[in-house]
Every structure is written in structure tokens, then in C-alpha cells.
Design an enzyme around this catalytic site. Structure first.
Site, mmCIF file in Angstrom:
data_model
loop_
_atom_site.group_PDB
_atom_site.id
_atom_site.type_symbol
_atom_site.label_atom_id
_atom_site.label_comp_id
_atom_site.label_asym_id
_atom_site.label_seq_id
_atom_site.Cartn_x
_atom_site.Cartn_y
_atom_site.Cartn_z
ATOM 1 N N ASP A 28 0.824 -1.206 0.000
ATOM 2 C CA ASP A 28 0.000 0.000 0.000
ATOM 3 C C ASP A 28 0.864 1.266 0.000
ATOM 4 O O ASP A 28 1.927 1.295 0.620
ATOM 5 C CB ASP A 28 -0.876 -0.031 1.267
ATOM 6 N N GLY A 29 0.371 2.289 -0.658
ATOM 7 C CA GLY A 29 1.017 3.602 -0.583
ATOM 8 C C GLY A 29 1.679 4.077 -1.870
ATOM 9 O O GLY A 29 2.360 5.107 -1.866
ATOM 10 N N HIS A 45 3.084 3.265 -8.976
ATOM 11 C CA HIS A 45 2.904 1.834 -9.237
ATOM 12 C C HIS A 45 4.177 1.236 -9.869
ATOM 13 O O HIS A 45 4.551 0.110 -9.580
ATOM 14 C CB HIS A 45 1.697 1.595 -10.139
ATOM 15 N N ARG A 79 -11.370 2.494 -9.004
ATOM 16 C CA ARG A 79 -10.421 3.548 -9.405
ATOM 17 C C ARG A 79 -10.745 4.040 -10.815
ATOM 18 O O ARG A 79 -11.514 3.412 -11.528
ATOM 19 C CB ARG A 79 -9.003 2.987 -9.343
ATOM 20 N N LEU A 139 10.758 -20.392 -5.031
ATOM 21 C CA LEU A 139 9.792 -19.491 -4.369
ATOM 22 C C LEU A 139 8.486 -19.548 -5.150
ATOM 23 O O LEU A 139 8.495 -19.471 -6.381
ATOM 24 C CB LEU A 139 10.318 -18.050 -4.390
ATOM 25 N N ARG A 196 1.744 -5.060 6.007
ATOM 26 C CA ARG A 196 1.061 -3.996 5.256
ATOM 27 C C ARG A 196 1.846 -2.710 5.423
ATOM 28 O O ARG A 196 2.179 -2.319 6.541
ATOM 29 C CB ARG A 196 -0.379 -3.802 5.728
HETATM 30 C C1 FPP Z 1 -1.595 0.216 -3.491
HETATM 31 O O1 FPP Z 1 -1.174 1.538 -3.568
HETATM 32 C C2 FPP Z 1 -1.144 -0.596 -4.580
HETATM 33 C C3 FPP Z 1 -1.936 -1.167 -5.546
HETATM 34 C C4 FPP Z 1 -3.378 -0.974 -5.666
HETATM 35 C C5 FPP Z 1 -1.400 -2.011 -6.584
HETATM 36 C C6 FPP Z 1 -0.123 -2.747 -6.343
HETATM 37 C C7 FPP Z 1 0.615 -2.736 -7.592
HETATM 38 C C8 FPP Z 1 1.953 -2.753 -7.738
HETATM 39 C C9 FPP Z 1 2.937 -2.865 -6.651
HETATM 40 C C10 FPP Z 1 2.501 -2.561 -9.096
HETATM 41 C C11 FPP Z 1 2.622 -3.619 -10.033
HETATM 42 C C12 FPP Z 1 2.193 -4.975 -9.693
HETATM 43 C C13 FPP Z 1 2.406 -5.997 -10.516
HETATM 44 C C14 FPP Z 1 1.932 -7.368 -10.125
HETATM 45 C C15 FPP Z 1 3.132 -5.832 -11.772
HETATM 46 P P1 FPP Z 1 -2.287 2.678 -3.654
HETATM 47 O O2 FPP Z 1 -2.413 3.063 -5.089
HETATM 48 O O3 FPP Z 1 -3.538 2.215 -3.010
HETATM 49 O O4 FPP Z 1 -1.626 3.816 -2.834
HETATM 50 P P2 FPP Z 1 -2.357 4.981 -2.046
HETATM 51 O O5 FPP Z 1 -3.148 4.322 -0.950
HETATM 52 O O6 FPP Z 1 -1.226 5.796 -1.543
HETATM 53 O O7 FPP Z 1 -3.221 5.699 -3.025
#
Ligand code: FPP
Length: 248
Positions: A28-29, A45, A79, A139, A196
Site C-alpha cells: 500500500d502507498g 505503481h 479507481r 519461491l 502492510r
Molecule cells: C496500493 O497503492 C497498490 C496497488 C493498488 C497495486 C499494487 C501494484 C503494484 C505494486 C505494481 C505492479 C504490480 C504488478 C503485479 C506488476 P495505492 O495506489 O492504493 O496507494 P495509495 O493508498 O497511496 O493511493
């Protein structure tokens, strides 16, 4: 299979069984990380995907058997269309770019969640990657895509009810192991540790059944800033708790 030497002080923990077999991460984040830098969310991302690559390597090096990541929750459809398309684009990009190196590293890919929602083209790529890596054993990377734990639990209940209705299962015989066998995580080791990032202290519909006995670690860091060192520290905290509390 090479295993990087454990940093000082950790050999002892690993030797006493301190390494979790199964770690899950709510990454997250990403959005906040980008926002803080005045960048578009997709930049967060991308940086998040790089953090994932580092952590995957660290997990494999430390002897973790399974890493389960929340890549896209069933709530993420709320989103913007643009962000969803950025996220699926990133998945496509990494599947193409990283498959060979995942395979070389001995990573076996497994999917949970109703990933059919991503459309036939991405589904084909995902399933090809699963098939391509199915014999690897260093893994297991479990990627949760359009995953929601409640939906998973409902599906398990439906499957059991169906068997009972057709007369192949006596409802009185349903036990925890039989229930777990209907979950998408069937056959994986028990979840030991759930991390988390970003300061939120919620499970957000992720692995609700599986987390029953897991250690939960919530960190203030935003996911793209999560380093190998943070991962090593989380494992160290898990090992210390294991030693203090003994068996489950
Ligand atoms: C949360 O951050 C993250 C996600 C919703 C997606 C996780 C994705 C990745 C780590 C990138 C790529 C993954 C793959 C499998 C290629 P958020 O957007 O909710 O952050 P925020 O809470 O700060 O808005």
C-alpha cells in the site's frame, strides 16, 4: 539453488526455524509516494513494481517458500479507468519483461482471485506464465488479482454446499481442513506473516481465513520505499515473536 549468506545475526534465527514459510504483503502507498513527488499515480505503481522485485529476491534468498501479494483487489475497480488501464498495462509489461528472469530465479507463479475479469488477452498471458513456471520450486509467488477474501469464502461454502446437495459430502464431516481445501490457497503452507505498508492497519478483505494465526506487521513506510532491509527486519521481528511465544 544459491542462497545468499544471511546478514549477521540472522543465521541463528534461521537455524532455530525463525524463517516464515509463507509471507503475504499488502503493498500500500504507491499513490501517496507519487503524490509526494508531484508525479502521476502510475509512477508510484512503477516504483512499487520495482520494490516487489527486490522483495521477491530477498524472500527467495532467505528461504521463504511462498510470497503472496495483493496486486489488485476486487475494490480496485472503483479507481479511474485510466489508473486501471495503467495497472493492467504494468502487469502486461512485467509479465513480458520478467517472465524469463522469474523462471531463471526458480519462481513459480500462482494466481488467486477472479482474474478472468481482466479479459482474454491478459488471461492468456497470465496462464501462460503460470504454465511456464509450474515446475519451479525455489519461491512460489502467489499474485492476488481481482481478489476478495469474502468472495473466496462464499465460493468455498457454495462448493461444499453443492457437494452436500448432490450427496457426495456429509455436512457433519465438514471440518477446517476440508474447508481450507476449497479455498484458492489450497495446498499452500499456513500464512505465517502478513505485512502492510503505508500506516493503514486493516486487512482490507485480504486472506481473512488464512491470516487467523499470522503475525501482522504494519509499517509506516510507503510501499515503493520498502527495502530488502525492511523485509529482513520484518522477518527478524517474526522470528523474535516465534521464540518468545513458542508454538501456536
Ligand atoms: C496500493 O497503492 C497498490 C496497488 C493498488 C497495486 C499494487 C501494484 C503494484 C505494486 C505494481 C505492479 C504490480 C504488478 C503485479 C506488476 P495505492 O495506489 O492504493 O496507494 P495509495 O493508498 O497511496 O493511493
Amino acid at each position: 539453488m544459491s542462497r545468499a549468506p544471511a546478514p549477521e545475526g540472522e543465521q541463528e534465527l534461521a537455524a532455530t526455524g525463525g524463517v516464515p514459510r509463507h509471507v503475504a504483503i499488502i503493498m500500500d502507498g504507491n499513490g501517496r509516494w507519487a503524490q509526494k513527488r508531484g508525479l502521476p499515480r502510475v509512477a508510484g505503481h512503477k516504483a512499487g513494481a520495482e520494490a516487489l522485485r527486490r522483495v521477491m529476491q530477498a524472500a527467495a534468498d532467505r528461504g521463504v517458500e511462498v510470497l503472496t501479494i495483493y496486486a489488485f483487489s476486487s475494490e480496485n475497480w472503483r479507481r479511474s479507468a485510466e489508473e486501471i488501464s495503467d495497472l493492467t498495462g504494468l502487469m502486461r509489461f512485467y509479465l513480458d519483461r520478467e517472465l524469463a528472469s522469474l523462471d531463471r530465479e526458480g519462481v513459480k507463479l500462482r494466481l488467486i482471485g477472479d482474474y478472468s475479469a481482466f479479459g482474454p488477452e491478459l488471461v492468456t498471458r497470465l496462464e501462460r506464465a503460470v504454465e511456464h513456471t509450474k515446475d519451479n520450486s525455489r519461491l512460489t509467488l502467489v499474485v492476488a488479482l481481482n481478489y476478495g477474501s469474502r468472495a473466496e469464502l462464499v465460493a468455498a461454502a457454495k462448493a461444499l454446499a453443492g457437494k452436500a446437495a448432490e450427496g457426495t459430502l456429509d455436512p457433519q464431516q465438514i471440518d477446517e481442513a476440508g474447508f481450507a481445501a476449497e479455498l484458492q490457497t489450497h495446498g499452500l503452507p499456513e500464512l505465517d506473516l502478513l505485512i502492510r505498508t503505508s500506516g493503514e492497519m486493516r486487512l482490507s478483505n485480504f486472506l481473512l481465513w488464512q491470516a487467523a494465526y499470522a503475525e501482522l506487521i504494519f509499517l509506516d513506510k510507503l510501499w515503493p520505499d520498502f527495502s530488502e532491509r525492511d523485509f529482513a527486519e520484518a522477518i527478524g521481528r517474526f522470528a523474535a515473536r516465534e521464540r518468545r511465544f513458542g508454538g501456536r
